[in-house]
Design an enzyme around this catalytic site. Structure first.
Site, PDB file in Angstrom:
ATOM      1  CD  GLN A 177     -29.838  -6.924 -23.646  1.00  0.00           C
ATOM      2  OE1 GLN A 177     -30.869  -7.367 -23.134  1.00  0.00           O
ATOM      3  NE2 GLN A 177     -29.654  -5.624 -23.836  1.00  0.00           N
ATOM      4  CB  CYS A 320     -37.472   3.671 -41.271  1.00  0.00           C
ATOM      5  SG  CYS A 320     -37.394   2.638 -42.742  1.00  0.00           S
TER       6      CYS A 320
END
Length: 460
Positions: A177, A320
């Site tokens: 990253q 979720c």
């Protein structure tokens, strides 16, 4: 359509595109051959290796190209562990490493080795002293990412590298990253990277192994890339990866200042305009282009779909959005809210106007999703007569357990409790996070017939 998911894959840099097309014409031959076309290909490969090594901060003969960043991680860990097998079979790593590191650690344990996960604080960073405490006489290798892929927090690599060096333990740094923003400081021993994270083509990783590090490549012996990355080199992609790394580094200083200002604006405006939100990750020691926040009472999958419908491509670590019901291991290790999680990672060149429009759309989208789920929109009602409540949220996915808790907390008096029954793994993380955000007391978790019972005491 604004693309805000550069942490997954950055758009192809123009220099990468130009270099790729040129190398397709000039670099198609076998660089191991001595005829003219082979020599031309070898010159391109050597130049790419020198450019990448300069960006990494190592010698060209210490760096090899692999077929991906994940392959580089797997090869680096396996080779270092094998090279130091006489020392022991223990591996140390942080709890928020990329899944490629965690999967390799699990495979190592299954084969008879062992590993220790060093915990992180709520910012997502390890404590250097705690990391040093995980090093043992039989530790063969330590792993620490340079910056986290989900929340952007930078790790104290230089400090940990010094502690590892003092203990005689090599440190592998996953720099996927951060490599586009600058070299990794400190006395690291091995380093990995992935081209598509900095705007190079997919399918190119790099692995640097310092001279003096005991390293034994695993798998069948190969004749290419010092025997550490078998198979024919994808030379055009390698050339493009090295060229784009040099290009993004040239732009990094100015772009980091510009994107950090945009991310600072996102961090502050989200906290102002979206109620019941937690902006996670270190506010200072972080990547300049990445911000993550979690919204209470929001279904993460619906939120991402709605933002996509409005033209914004973002990512999420919320359970979720997954059929496994498991929250992100990073958010879980940090102990922060996972539901309604949004990761925004801005690519180079992101327009200020696109960020402004995102900040206009986001509060409205969150409010609409909350209304659809029946989440509370105002302060809890006045206390009812003294009693405790039990909320049955068994079989219901996040964020429903927390929504049901928020609905009833005002129905018990101060000092009374609400017990939430839930079998969604995310509740173990999100209910304590809700309590901290709303200044209620999380009493603890108790076993239940199905799932767990989470007990919350009302304080105000």
């Amino acid at each position: 359509m604004p693309y805000f998911d550069a942490a997954s894959a950055a758009p192809l840099h123009p220099v990468a595109r130009q270099a790729l097309l040129a190398a397709l014409d000039e670099g198609w031959a076998d660089p191991a051959r001595l005829y003219r076309e082979g020599r031309r290909a070898r010159l391109l490969l050597d130049a790419a290796r020198e450019a990448a090594a300069d960006a990494v901060g190592c010698r060209p003969d210490e760096l090899v190209f692999t077929s991906s960043g994940t392959t580089a991680v797997h090869a680096g860990i396996a080779g270092a562990l094998s090279g130091r097998r006489r020392v022991g079979r223990h591996l140390a790593l942080s709890a928020v490493e990329h899944s490629s590191v965690l999967h390799t650690a699990a495979a190592h344990e299954a084969a008879g080795g062992s590993f220790t996960e060093v915990p992180v604080g709520r910012s997502g960073a390890v404590d250097s002293a705690a990391y040093a405490g995980a090093l043992r006489p039989d530790t063969a290798l330590a792993c620490l990412q340079s910056a986290n892929h989900e929340v952007g927090t930078e790790q104290p690599v230089a400090e940990v590298a010094a502690l590892c060096a003092d203990a005689g333990v090599p440190l592998l740094v996953d720099a996927a990253q951060s490599l586009g923003w600058g070299p990794v400081a400190g006395r690291w021993s091995l380093l990995t990277g992935s081209a598509h994270k900095w705007g190079g083509p997919a399918g190119v990783g790099l692995l640097a192994v310092r001279k003096g590090v005991r390293f034994a490549p695993q798998g069948p012996a190969g004749e290419r890339e010092s025997g550490r990355a078998p198979g024919f080199e994808n030379l055009p992609a390698i050339v493009a990866a090295a060229a784009s790394l040099r290009a993004v580094r040239d732009e990094a200083a100015a772009e980091a200042v510009r994107l950090r200002a945009l991310v600072d604006r996102i961090r502050s405006v989200v906290a102002e305009r979206v109620g019941d939100v937690e902006v996670v990750g270190d506010p200072e020691r972080r990547l300049p282009h990445l911000v993550t926040f979690s919204c209470l009472y929001v279904d993460g999958e619906t939120l991402l779909h709605e933002l996509d419908r409005h033209g914004f491509s973002v990512s999420s670590g919320s359970s979720c959005t997954s059929s496994t019901l498991e929250p992100s291991h990073v958010l879980k290790a940090m102990g922060v809210l996972s539901e309604g999680n949004v990761r925004v990672s801005l690519p180079a060149g992101t327009a200020e106007a696109d960020v402004d429009r995102f900040l206009e759309v986001l509060p409205r989208v969150v409010a609409e999703v909350r209304e659809r789920l029946g989440a509370p929109v105002s302060a809890p009602p006045s206390p009812a007569p003294a009693r405790s409540l039990v909320v049955d949220a068994l079989g219901r996915r996040c964020p429903i357990p927390v929504i049901e808790l928020a609905k009833v907390i005002g129905e018990v008096p101060v000092g009374a409790t609400v017990t939430v029954l839930a079998d969604d793994e995310a509740a173990r993380l999100d209910i304590p996070a809700w309590c901290e955000m709303r200044e209620q007391e999380y009493v603890g978790e108790e076993p239940a017939d199905r799932g767990s019972a989470y007990v919350v005491r009302r304080l105000s």
